[in-house]
Motif scaffolding. Sequence first.
Motif, PDB file in Angstrom:
ATOM      1  N   ASN A  92     -68.442  35.588  70.387  1.00  0.00           N
ATOM      2  CA  ASN A  92     -68.591  36.787  69.576  1.00  0.00           C
ATOM      3  C   ASN A  92     -69.749  37.680  70.043  1.00  0.00           C
ATOM      4  OD1 ASN A  92     -67.546  38.401  67.558  1.00  0.00           O
ATOM      5  ND2 ASN A  92     -68.802  37.487  65.955  1.00  0.00           N
ATOM      6  N   ASP A  93     -69.886  37.819  71.363  1.00  0.00           N
ATOM      7  CA  ASP A  93     -70.963  38.657  71.893  1.00  0.00           C
ATOM      8  C   ASP A  93     -70.528  40.108  72.114  1.00  0.00           C
ATOM      9  OD1 ASP A  93     -69.354  38.438  74.133  1.00  0.00           O
ATOM     10  OD2 ASP A  93     -70.896  37.530  75.408  1.00  0.00           O
ATOM     11  N   GLY A  94     -69.259  40.409  71.759  1.00  0.00           N
ATOM     12  CA  GLY A  94     -68.779  41.778  71.886  1.00  0.00           C
ATOM     13  C   GLY A  94     -68.160  42.094  73.228  1.00  0.00           C
ATOM     14  N   TYR A  95     -68.097  41.113  74.089  1.00  0.00           N
ATOM     15  CA  TYR A  95     -67.488  41.282  75.407  1.00  0.00           C
ATOM     16  C   TYR A  95     -66.547  40.131  75.699  1.00  0.00           C
ATOM     17  CZ  TYR A  95     -71.313  44.533  76.281  1.00  0.00           C
ATOM     18  OH  TYR A  95     -72.188  45.575  76.211  1.00  0.00           O
ATOM     19  N   ILE A  96     -65.526  40.430  76.453  1.00  0.00           N
ATOM     20  CA  ILE A  96     -64.675  39.385  77.015  1.00  0.00           C
ATOM     21  C   ILE A  96     -65.019  39.324  78.495  1.00  0.00           C
ATOM     22  CG2 ILE A  96     -62.318  38.707  77.602  1.00  0.00           C
ATOM     23  CD1 ILE A  96     -61.335  40.309  75.214  1.00  0.00           C
ATOM     24  N   THR A  97     -65.308  38.155  78.975  1.00  0.00           N
ATOM     25  CA  THR A  97     -65.519  38.047  80.422  1.00  0.00           C
ATOM     26  C   THR A  97     -64.156  38.002  81.099  1.00  0.00           C
ATOM     27  OG1 THR A  97     -65.497  35.632  80.474  1.00  0.00           O
ATOM     28  CG2 THR A  97     -67.643  36.713  80.070  1.00  0.00           C
ATOM     29  N   CYS A  98     -64.138  38.299  82.371  1.00  0.00           N
ATOM     30  CA  CYS A  98     -62.877  38.248  83.116  1.00  0.00           C
ATOM     31  C   CYS A  98     -62.287  36.846  83.061  1.00  0.00           C
ATOM     32  CB  CYS A  98     -63.100  38.711  84.555  1.00  0.00           C
ATOM     33  SG  CYS A  98     -63.454  40.483  84.665  1.00  0.00           S
ATOM     34  N   ASN A  99     -63.152  35.826  83.115  1.00  0.00           N
ATOM     35  CA  ASN A  99     -62.654  34.447  83.043  1.00  0.00           C
ATOM     36  C   ASN A  99     -62.052  34.136  81.682  1.00  0.00           C
ATOM     37  OD1 ASN A  99     -63.191  33.736  85.688  1.00  0.00           O
ATOM     38  ND2 ASN A  99     -65.274  33.042  85.218  1.00  0.00           N
ATOM     39  N   GLN A 100     -62.664  34.653  80.613  1.00  0.00           N
ATOM     40  CA  GLN A 100     -62.106  34.437  79.277  1.00  0.00           C
ATOM     41  C   GLN A 100     -60.726  35.074  79.169  1.00  0.00           C
ATOM     42  OE1 GLN A 100     -65.415  36.129  77.089  1.00  0.00           O
ATOM     43  NE2 GLN A 100     -66.055  34.119  76.323  1.00  0.00           N
ATOM     44  N   LEU A 101     -60.592  36.291  79.703  1.00  0.00           N
ATOM     45  CA  LEU A 101     -59.301  36.964  79.666  1.00  0.00           C
ATOM     46  C   LEU A 101     -58.277  36.214  80.505  1.00  0.00           C
ATOM     47  CD1 LEU A 101     -57.556  39.313  78.690  1.00  0.00           C
ATOM     48  CD2 LEU A 101     -58.390  40.662  80.634  1.00  0.00           C
ATOM     49  N   LYS A 102     -58.674  35.771  81.693  1.00  0.00           N
ATOM     50  CA  LYS A 102     -57.761  35.007  82.554  1.00  0.00           C
ATOM     51  C   LYS A 102     -57.286  33.746  81.838  1.00  0.00           C
ATOM     52  CE  LYS A 102     -59.467  36.363  87.100  1.00  0.00           C
ATOM     53  NZ  LYS A 102     -60.137  35.909  88.323  1.00  0.00           N
ATOM     54  N   ASN A 103     -58.209  33.017  81.242  1.00  0.00           N
ATOM     55  CA  ASN A 103     -57.836  31.779  80.542  1.00  0.00           C
ATOM     56  C   ASN A 103     -56.865  32.058  79.404  1.00  0.00           C
ATOM     57  OD1 ASN A 103     -59.438  30.190  82.201  1.00  0.00           O
ATOM     58  ND2 ASN A 103     -61.213  30.310  80.839  1.00  0.00           N
ATOM     59  N   TYR A 104     -57.140  33.112  78.642  1.00  0.00           N
ATOM     60  CA  TYR A 104     -56.248  33.460  77.534  1.00  0.00           C
ATOM     61  C   TYR A 104     -54.861  33.815  78.056  1.00  0.00           C
ATOM     62  CZ  TYR A 104     -53.995  35.903  73.769  1.00  0.00           C
ATOM     63  OH  TYR A 104     -53.076  36.283  72.833  1.00  0.00           O
ATOM     64  N   LEU A 105     -54.811  34.648  79.092  1.00  0.00           N
ATOM     65  CA  LEU A 105     -53.515  35.075  79.629  1.00  0.00           C
ATOM     66  C   LEU A 105     -52.732  33.905  80.214  1.00  0.00           C
ATOM     67  CD1 LEU A 105     -54.549  38.440  81.317  1.00  0.00           C
ATOM     68  CD2 LEU A 105     -53.208  38.153  79.220  1.00  0.00           C
ATOM     69  N   MET A 106     -53.413  32.999  80.898  1.00  0.00           N
ATOM     70  CA  MET A 106     -52.720  31.830  81.470  1.00  0.00           C
ATOM     71  C   MET A 106     -52.140  30.949  80.371  1.00  0.00           C
ATOM     72  SD  MET A 106     -54.792  30.720  84.925  1.00  0.00           S
ATOM     73  CE  MET A 106     -56.328  30.397  84.108  1.00  0.00           C
TER      74      MET A 106
ATOM     75  N   MET B 117     -66.196  38.345  61.785  1.00  0.00           N
ATOM     76  CA  MET B 117     -65.455  39.392  62.474  1.00  0.00           C
ATOM     77  C   MET B 117     -66.025  40.748  62.068  1.00  0.00           C
ATOM     78  SD  MET B 117     -62.809  40.244  64.467  1.00  0.00           S
ATOM     79  CE  MET B 117     -62.305  38.578  64.659  1.00  0.00           C
ATOM     80  N   GLN B 118     -66.375  41.533  63.056  1.00  0.00           N
ATOM     81  CA  GLN B 118     -66.897  42.862  62.787  1.00  0.00           C
ATOM     82  C   GLN B 118     -65.756  43.826  62.487  1.00  0.00           C
ATOM     83  OE1 GLN B 118     -68.808  43.607  66.505  1.00  0.00           O
ATOM     84  NE2 GLN B 118     -70.827  43.088  65.693  1.00  0.00           N
ATOM     85  N   ALA B 119     -66.042  44.789  61.620  1.00  0.00           N
ATOM     86  CA  ALA B 119     -65.056  45.836  61.348  1.00  0.00           C
ATOM     87  C   ALA B 119     -65.009  46.789  62.532  1.00  0.00           C
ATOM     88  CB  ALA B 119     -65.445  46.577  60.074  1.00  0.00           C
TER      89      ALA B 119
ATOM     90  N   THR C 136     -60.691  36.375  69.157  1.00  0.00           N
ATOM     91  CA  THR C 136     -60.163  35.071  69.569  1.00  0.00           C
ATOM     92  C   THR C 136     -60.476  34.804  71.045  1.00  0.00           C
ATOM     93  OG1 THR C 136     -58.365  35.225  67.964  1.00  0.00           O
ATOM     94  CG2 THR C 136     -58.050  33.698  69.802  1.00  0.00           C
ATOM     95  N   ILE C 137     -60.353  35.831  71.859  1.00  0.00           N
ATOM     96  CA  ILE C 137     -60.609  35.689  73.293  1.00  0.00           C
ATOM     97  C   ILE C 137     -62.114  35.644  73.568  1.00  0.00           C
ATOM     98  CG2 ILE C 137     -60.172  36.690  75.585  1.00  0.00           C
ATOM     99  CD1 ILE C 137     -57.749  38.127  74.341  1.00  0.00           C
ATOM    100  N   ASP C 138     -62.910  36.176  72.645  1.00  0.00           N
ATOM    101  CA  ASP C 138     -64.370  36.228  72.756  1.00  0.00           C
ATOM    102  C   ASP C 138     -64.979  35.225  71.773  1.00  0.00           C
ATOM    103  OD1 ASP C 138     -67.040  37.039  73.153  1.00  0.00           O
ATOM    104  OD2 ASP C 138     -66.848  38.676  71.703  1.00  0.00           O
ATOM    105  N   PRO C 139     -64.882  33.914  72.081  1.00  0.00           N
ATOM    106  CA  PRO C 139     -65.289  32.903  71.105  1.00  0.00           C
ATOM    107  C   PRO C 139     -66.781  32.919  70.762  1.00  0.00           C
ATOM    108  CG  PRO C 139     -64.836  31.889  73.222  1.00  0.00           C
ATOM    109  CD  PRO C 139     -64.437  33.329  73.330  1.00  0.00           C
TER     110      PRO C 139
END
Length: 163
Positions: free
Chosen positions: A35-49, A1-3, A30-33
């Motif tokens: 760890n590339d520094g970005y959340i894709t829209c699909n990753q966010l959708k999956n987390y929210l669902m 985890m980056q500071a 957690t949403i960015d498994p």
Amino acid sequence: MQALLPAQCELFLNQYTCSELAEYKQLFGTIDPNNDGYITCNQLKNYLMCSMNHISSEELEEIVNEADLSGCGRITFDNFMQLILNRDLKEKRTETKSVFDSFDLNRDGYIDILDLSAVFFSLNSKDENQIITVFKQLDRNNDGKVDFEEFQEFMDYCNDLPF
């Protein structure tokens, strides 16, 4: 985890404690498994669902579109925090509007001295000087009525007090 980077801490420091920011950074990770520094829209959708039981597809799209400021399908931590901040401010405004409406007894869109007096009396506070003092603090433009914006400013001021 980056500071958290200093710029990130500074950007949201006025709204959140460093501890809260660290929690949001951990959630972002957690949403960015990968760890590339970005959340894709699909990753966010999956987390929210998974985390929100009864979210409609319209709400889901609204949240994702609000977070994906660049429209490229990738959400940075700053975008993520802006989404959280916007959602928090929207919720706070809704709560304040509900309180305002409970003071606006005649439903004319304003709180006047009679509305405020009735609220004070219902709380067993019949000190007329206190009512007048509070009303003067609320009525920032001295037009004899308190609109929602004046009420919002007062509530924001009260929320900033250190108690």
